[in-house]
Design a protein around this motif. Structure first.
Motif, short mmCIF file in Angstrom:
data_model
loop_
_atom_site.label_atom_id
_atom_site.label_comp_id
_atom_site.label_asym_id
_atom_site.label_seq_id
_atom_site.Cartn_x
_atom_site.Cartn_y
_atom_site.Cartn_z
N ALA A 173 -0.79 26.90 -10.21
CA ALA A 173 -1.82 27.94 -10.04
C ALA A 173 -3.19 27.27 -10.06
O ALA A 173 -4.05 27.57 -10.90
N ARG A 174 -3.36 26.38 -9.12
CA ARG A 174 -4.64 25.67 -8.99
C ARG A 174 -4.74 25.14 -7.57
O ARG A 174 -3.73 25.02 -6.86
N GLY A 175 -5.95 24.87 -7.13
CA GLY A 175 -6.15 24.36 -5.79
C GLY A 175 -6.66 25.41 -4.83
O GLY A 175 -6.72 26.61 -5.16
N PRO A 176 -7.01 25.01 -3.61
CA PRO A 176 -7.63 25.92 -2.64
C PRO A 176 -6.73 27.03 -2.13
O PRO A 176 -7.20 28.04 -1.64
N SER A 177 -5.40 26.87 -2.25
CA SER A 177 -4.50 27.89 -1.74
C SER A 177 -4.24 29.02 -2.74
O SER A 177 -3.57 29.99 -2.42
N VAL A 178 -4.77 28.89 -3.94
CA VAL A 178 -4.57 29.90 -4.98
C VAL A 178 -5.88 30.62 -5.24
O VAL A 178 -6.92 29.99 -5.47
N THR A 179 -5.82 31.95 -5.19
CA THR A 179 -7.00 32.78 -5.44
C THR A 179 -7.00 33.25 -6.88
O THR A 179 -6.06 33.91 -7.32
N ILE A 180 -8.04 32.91 -7.62
CA ILE A 180 -8.21 33.36 -9.00
C ILE A 180 -9.30 34.42 -9.01
O ILE A 180 -10.45 34.14 -8.68
N PHE B 26 -5.11 26.67 -13.71
CA PHE B 26 -4.54 25.79 -14.72
C PHE B 26 -5.50 24.64 -14.99
O PHE B 26 -6.10 24.08 -14.07
N SER B 27 -5.59 24.25 -16.25
CA SER B 27 -6.56 23.22 -16.63
C SER B 27 -6.07 21.81 -16.33
O SER B 27 -6.86 20.86 -16.34
N SER B 28 -4.78 21.66 -16.08
CA SER B 28 -4.24 20.32 -15.82
C SER B 28 -3.08 20.41 -14.86
O SER B 28 -2.63 21.50 -14.49
N GLU B 29 -2.57 19.26 -14.46
CA GLU B 29 -1.36 19.21 -13.64
C GLU B 29 -0.14 19.42 -14.53
O GLU B 29 -0.25 19.68 -15.73
N ASP C 172 9.34 15.51 -21.81
CA ASP C 172 8.89 15.45 -23.21
C ASP C 172 7.37 15.41 -23.32
O ASP C 172 6.82 15.13 -24.39
N GLY C 173 6.70 15.67 -22.19
CA GLY C 173 5.25 15.77 -22.25
C GLY C 173 4.84 17.08 -22.91
O GLY C 173 5.65 17.99 -23.07
N PRO C 174 3.59 17.22 -23.31
CA PRO C 174 3.15 18.45 -23.98
C PRO C 174 3.18 19.64 -23.03
O PRO C 174 2.82 19.52 -21.86
N MET C 175 3.66 20.75 -23.54
CA MET C 175 3.63 21.99 -22.74
C MET C 175 2.24 22.60 -22.88
O MET C 175 1.73 22.77 -23.99
N THR C 176 1.63 22.94 -21.76
CA THR C 176 0.31 23.56 -21.81
C THR C 176 0.39 25.01 -22.26
O THR C 176 -0.58 25.55 -22.80
N HIS C 177 1.54 25.64 -22.02
CA HIS C 177 1.73 27.07 -22.32
C HIS C 177 0.60 27.91 -21.71
O HIS C 177 0.15 28.88 -22.30
N GLU C 178 0.19 27.50 -20.50
CA GLU C 178 -0.79 28.29 -19.75
C GLU C 178 -0.06 29.16 -18.74
O GLU C 178 0.95 28.76 -18.17
N MET D 156 3.71 29.89 -14.18
CA MET D 156 3.52 28.78 -15.12
C MET D 156 3.84 27.48 -14.40
O MET D 156 4.33 27.49 -13.27
N HIS D 157 3.57 26.36 -15.04
CA HIS D 157 3.93 25.08 -14.42
C HIS D 157 5.44 25.02 -14.17
O HIS D 157 6.23 25.58 -14.95
#
Length: 410
Positions: A131-138, A144-147, A157-163, A216-217
């Protein structure tokens, strides 16, 4: 001059008929307006159903779609859907390394349980997508703050953003906004363990799917739905570099990935529509029904009104009017009814279409499913006018056969 006077007389009598009985005239005009309105709205639905799928894919603005075959529904399993494309992150990364590919993005869709308080859950479509980039309308909040950092090169095992990004319907349903939280997961037990923070409101994925959606991611959707082992996704969307030939790239990818299906945007639309034969048949049926119904209703109105005036037309014959003069008078009068009714019907179709679209959007999420295009409006108007003209011409020929001694009721 005699012909001109005859035409003026015909128009004069037709205008007098139009004004003589305002109640009957109003009923006839309303009847034709309703026929035109029904025809226009039904045709608009038929056109909209056929056009919506294509519009959704065009809005996605992707050149190629890579899938693992048809998505399989699995009732009773976590998520309820078996996404058939495996190793999605790996394949997408390999595609992104190609010189002719600008972006390759894996996406997955699963059924998830959602709740604002961890107690009362409802089933929603969960989208694993960026949910980021030019193809997504917010429309509210932010993207989303990160990839997708939780994937962590396949270790998960990376951190979940829970966004989470949701659509307006979901926000209204749970009475939440940006900054609030929702619990989500493939099972109720899993959902209670994962509380997502709403960072934005977006219509992008709900419009694409035609249903309220929580986004979500991808790796986080896979985590909460238990599909991390095979790294499953629904498809990978591919956007090519400027100048790249989609057909040529498609052929190369098919040779490189024989287990996957690669389709151009047009082919993906046809594949989706090919699986929706009932929908297409319904849309075509609506188009046919709208025309047939409009014809029948308009002719029925004219028959009723002209039949009620058969005495007046017989009187005209009795005082010496020729059959064709009576035909001309009847046709001019009915054409005036058709023109007025058609104008009112088309004028009413515009707000009615807007109201139906608002209702459909609120209920099922599709925006603009009823298409009151200029062609549809023109078709509805033409139907009312032409049917009134042709119908009146045919009916008035029968009316003109009344002789001066056959006036009903004499």
């Amino acid at each position: 001059m005699s012909r001109l006077r005859r035409i003026r007389a015909i128009l004069g009598v037709a205008g007098s008929q139009f004004r003589y009985d305002p109640g009957r005239t109003a009923l006839a005009v309303v009847g034709i307006a309703v026929a035109v309105l029904a025809t226009t709205v039904l045709a608009g639905v038929g056109v909209g159903v056929l056009a919506t799928g294509e519009a959704q894919f065009d809005a996605a603005d992707r050149d190629l779609w890579v899938t693992g075959g048809p998505v399989q529904f699995q009732p009773g399993t976590v998520g309820g859907i078996e996404n058939t494309l495996v190793d999605a992150h790996t394949v997408a990364a390999e595609l992104n390394e190609r010189d002719d590919v600008q972006t390759a993005v894996p996406m997955a869709f699963q059924s998830v349980y959602v709740s604002p308080d961890g107690e009362d859950f409802e089933t929603y479509v969960g989208a694993g997508a960026p949910a980021r980039g030019p193809s997504v309308t917010i429309t509210e909040g932010q993207e989303f703050s990160s990839e997708d950092v939780h994937y962590a090169n396949g270790s998960y095992d990376g951190p979940m953003t829970h966004e989470m990004v949701i659509d307006r319907q979901t926000a209204n349903r749970f009475n939440v906004s940006v900054g609030d939280t929702l619990y989500a997961g493939g099972t109720i037990a899993t959902a209670r363990q994962h509380e997502f923070r709403i960072v934005g409101i977006s219509p992008t994925y709900s419009r694409f799917l035609g249903t309220p959606t929580v986004t979500m991611h991808l790796s986080e959707l896979q985590e909460v739905s238990g599909t991390t082992a095979a790294d499953r996704a629904t498809f990978i969307t591919v956007d090519l570099q400027d100048g790249a030939n989609p057909e040529a790239v498609k052929a190369e990818l098919e040779a490189e990935y024989p287990d996957y299906e690669v389709r151009t945007n047009d082919e993906q639309i046809r594949a989706i529509l090919g699986d929706q034969a009932v929908v297409i048949a319904s849309a075509v049926s609506l188009l046919v029904l709208s025309v047939a119904g409009g014809l029948a209703l308009t002719l029925n109105v004219l028959l009723s009104v002209i039949y009620q005036q058969r005495r007046e037309f017989a009187v005209l014959r009795a005082i010496g009017w020729s059959p064709w003069t009576v035909v001309g008078t009847t046709t001019a009068w009915a054409s005036l009814l058709g023109l007025t009714g058609s104008v009112l019907g088309v004028a009413a179709a515009i707000p009615v279409t807007a109201g139906l679209n608002h209702l459909i959007t609120a209920v099922v999420g599709f925006d603009g499913l009823v298409r009151a295009t200029p062609e549809v409006l023109a078709g509805g108007f033409a139907l009312g006018v032409v049917v009134s003209l042709v119908g009146a011409l045919g009916i008035s020929v029968l009316v003109a056969r009344y002789s001066s001694t056959s006036v009903p009721g004499r």
